[in-house]
Design a protein around this motif. Structure first.
Motif, PDB file in Angstrom:
ATOM      1  N   GLY A  27       0.810  -1.213   0.000  1.00  0.00           N
ATOM      2  CA  GLY A  27       0.000   0.000   0.000  1.00  0.00           C
ATOM      3  C   GLY A  27       0.844   1.264   0.000  1.00  0.00           C
ATOM      4  N   LEU A  28       1.896   1.268   0.799  1.00  0.00           N
ATOM      5  CA  LEU A  28       2.784   2.436   0.850  1.00  0.00           C
ATOM      6  C   LEU A  28       3.521   2.629  -0.470  1.00  0.00           C
ATOM      7  N   LEU A  29       3.957   1.532  -1.079  1.00  0.00           N
ATOM      8  CA  LEU A  29       4.640   1.630  -2.366  1.00  0.00           C
ATOM      9  C   LEU A  29       3.716   2.189  -3.444  1.00  0.00           C
ATOM     10  N   ILE A  30       2.475   1.686  -3.465  1.00  0.00           N
ATOM     11  CA  ILE A  30       1.529   2.121  -4.495  1.00  0.00           C
ATOM     12  C   ILE A  30       1.130   3.575  -4.320  1.00  0.00           C
ATOM     13  N   THR A  31       0.921   3.998  -3.076  1.00  0.00           N
ATOM     14  CA  THR A  31       0.402   5.350  -2.824  1.00  0.00           C
ATOM     15  C   THR A  31       1.476   6.411  -2.606  1.00  0.00           C
ATOM     16  N   LYS A  32       2.702   5.990  -2.281  1.00  0.00           N
ATOM     17  CA  LYS A  32       3.741   6.972  -1.961  1.00  0.00           C
ATOM     18  C   LYS A  32       4.947   6.940  -2.904  1.00  0.00           C
ATOM     19  N   VAL A  33       5.239   5.779  -3.454  1.00  0.00           N
ATOM     20  CA  VAL A  33       6.486   5.631  -4.214  1.00  0.00           C
ATOM     21  C   VAL A  33       6.236   5.445  -5.706  1.00  0.00           C
ATOM     22  N   MET A  34       5.331   4.514  -6.063  1.00  0.00           N
ATOM     23  CA  MET A  34       5.148   4.141  -7.462  1.00  0.00           C
ATOM     24  C   MET A  34       3.889   4.718  -8.094  1.00  0.00           C
ATOM     25  N   MET A  35       3.293   5.718  -7.471  1.00  0.00           N
ATOM     26  CA  MET A  35       2.040   6.269  -7.984  1.00  0.00           C
ATOM     27  C   MET A  35       2.197   6.914  -9.358  1.00  0.00           C
ATOM     28  N   HIS A  36       3.423   7.337  -9.724  1.00  0.00           N
ATOM     29  CA  HIS A  36       3.662   7.953 -11.026  1.00  0.00           C
ATOM     30  C   HIS A  36       4.371   7.010 -11.982  1.00  0.00           C
ATOM     31  N   MET A  37       4.323   5.720 -11.670  1.00  0.00           N
ATOM     32  CA  MET A  37       4.969   4.709 -12.506  1.00  0.00           C
ATOM     33  C   MET A  37       3.911   3.800 -13.124  1.00  0.00           C
ATOM     34  N   TRP A  38       4.228   3.254 -14.315  1.00  0.00           N
ATOM     35  CA  TRP A  38       3.340   2.289 -14.946  1.00  0.00           C
ATOM     36  C   TRP A  38       3.382   0.985 -14.145  1.00  0.00           C
ATOM     37  N   PRO A  39       2.270   0.281 -13.937  1.00  0.00           N
ATOM     38  CA  PRO A  39       0.935   0.478 -14.536  1.00  0.00           C
ATOM     39  C   PRO A  39      -0.008   1.333 -13.708  1.00  0.00           C
ATOM     40  N   THR A  41      -0.094   4.447 -13.336  1.00  0.00           N
ATOM     41  CA  THR A  41      -0.471   5.699 -14.001  1.00  0.00           C
ATOM     42  C   THR A  41      -1.702   5.532 -14.888  1.00  0.00           C
ATOM     43  N   ILE A  42      -2.067   4.309 -15.237  1.00  0.00           N
ATOM     44  CA  ILE A  42      -3.221   4.114 -16.117  1.00  0.00           C
ATOM     45  C   ILE A  42      -4.465   3.661 -15.344  1.00  0.00           C
ATOM     46  N   GLU A  43      -4.355   3.557 -14.044  1.00  0.00           N
ATOM     47  CA  GLU A  43      -5.505   3.086 -13.263  1.00  0.00           C
ATOM     48  C   GLU A  43      -6.693   4.030 -13.376  1.00  0.00           C
ATOM     49  N   ASP A  44      -6.439   5.327 -13.352  1.00  0.00           N
ATOM     50  CA  ASP A  44      -7.543   6.283 -13.482  1.00  0.00           C
ATOM     51  C   ASP A  44      -8.240   6.137 -14.829  1.00  0.00           C
ATOM     52  N   SER A  45      -7.459   5.862 -15.875  1.00  0.00           N
ATOM     53  CA  SER A  45      -8.048   5.676 -17.202  1.00  0.00           C
ATOM     54  C   SER A  45      -8.943   4.439 -17.230  1.00  0.00           C
ATOM     55  N   ARG A 184     -18.224  -0.235 -10.337  1.00  0.00           N
ATOM     56  CA  ARG A 184     -19.082   0.654  -9.555  1.00  0.00           C
ATOM     57  C   ARG A 184     -18.326   1.861  -8.983  1.00  0.00           C
ATOM     58  N   GLY A 185     -17.045   1.986  -9.365  1.00  0.00           N
ATOM     59  CA  GLY A 185     -16.276   3.159  -8.985  1.00  0.00           C
ATOM     60  C   GLY A 185     -15.760   3.160  -7.563  1.00  0.00           C
ATOM     61  N   MET A 186     -15.683   1.972  -6.949  1.00  0.00           N
ATOM     62  CA  MET A 186     -15.314   1.911  -5.542  1.00  0.00           C
ATOM     63  C   MET A 186     -13.838   1.592  -5.310  1.00  0.00           C
ATOM     64  N   HIS A 187     -13.160   1.023  -6.329  1.00  0.00           N
ATOM     65  CA  HIS A 187     -11.771   0.618  -6.122  1.00  0.00           C
ATOM     66  C   HIS A 187     -10.948   0.747  -7.390  1.00  0.00           C
ATOM     67  N   HIS A 188      -9.648   0.976  -7.195  1.00  0.00           N
ATOM     68  CA  HIS A 188      -8.680   0.945  -8.277  1.00  0.00           C
ATOM     69  C   HIS A 188      -8.332  -0.512  -8.596  1.00  0.00           C
ATOM     70  N   PRO A 189      -7.806  -0.795  -9.801  1.00  0.00           N
ATOM     71  CA  PRO A 189      -7.384  -2.167 -10.124  1.00  0.00           C
ATOM     72  C   PRO A 189      -6.389  -2.749  -9.130  1.00  0.00           C
TER      73      PRO A 189
END
Length: 231
Positions: A27-39, A41-45, A184-189
């Motif tokens: 969780g820390l890696l995804i939200t603090k470290v790798m949030m601007h790295m692929w894949p 970066t495409i989660e919002d899309s 349903r818009g509740m979670h990221h991949p």
């Protein structure tokens, strides 16, 4: 009793504690470290594309899957399945395994959300957001633990090959729940992907501790002690 406590510490509490550490680290890696790295970066899309593809019929199906993995439904199915297993198999091993797997994933999920405060996707939400954060998905994690756990039990106790194979069809439920929670818009991949790890590892840990012959067992009788009186 001391021996059982030591076995439980080694086979249940220690592995679950390690899993909790792994989940928090992810969780820390995804939200603090790798949030601007692929894949990531495409989660919002992905979430926006799912929002654009919403239809009435798909939304109805998604509501069914989401309801199947809601907390009241998970508790009800777990209790009913445990009671049925106890009545049919005449032993406690399988019911304890199923309940332990579901409870373990819930503990890991809850404690992880206390540390990882991830916002939910920036799309229209089809459900009321619970107070926990987006990472990981509690619905998906619970569905994995419950229905994978049931599949493992059916695979072990079934005496027909076709039934052993059919047992794995239960995995379609957590897959449907994962897709539903994103739709349903509740979670990221990555939220639902991490939930498969949480639920799957909890099933594995409890299977080794409860179902395996080398799992947690009570004390053995002392050598040389007579169990029946001599005439």
């Amino acid at each position: 009793m001391a021996d059982i406590a030591v076995q439980a510490l080694k086979r249940v509490f220690a592995p679950v504690a390690v899993l909790l550490g792994v989940m928090i680290t992810l969780g820390l890696l995804i939200t603090k470290v790798m949030m601007h790295m692929w894949p990531f970066t495409i989660e919002d899309s992905v979430n926006r594309e799912l929002e654009r593809d919403r239809t009435h019929d798909i939304s109805l199906v998604s509501l069914i899957f989401s309801t199947l993995a809601s907390t009241p439904a998970i508790i009800a199915v777990t209790v009913l399945a445990a009671l049925a297993l106890r009545l049919v198999l005449k032993r406690w091993r399988e019911p304890i395994f199923l309940c332990a797997a579901v409870c373990a994933q819930a503990v890991v999920f809850f404690l992880t959300t206390l540390v990882i405060d991830r916002p939910r996707p920036d799309v229209e939400k089809m459900d009321t957001s619970p107070p926990t954060s987006s990472f990981p998905s509690g619905h998906t994690s619970a569905a994995v633990a419950l229905y994978l756990g049931l599949a493992v039990i059916l695979f072990r106790v079934a005496n027909r090959t076709w039934l052993k194979r059919a047992a794995w069809l239960l995995l379609l439920v957590p897959i449907g729940v994962a897709l539903t929670r994103m739709y349903r818009g509740m979670h990221h991949p990555s939220d639902v992907a991490a939930s498969f790890l949480n639920g799957g590892i909890c099933v594995l840990v409890m299977a080794r501790a409860v179902l395996d012959r080398t799992g947690i067992r009570g004390p053995h009788p002392r050598p040389g002690r007579l169990t029946t009186a001599k005439a």
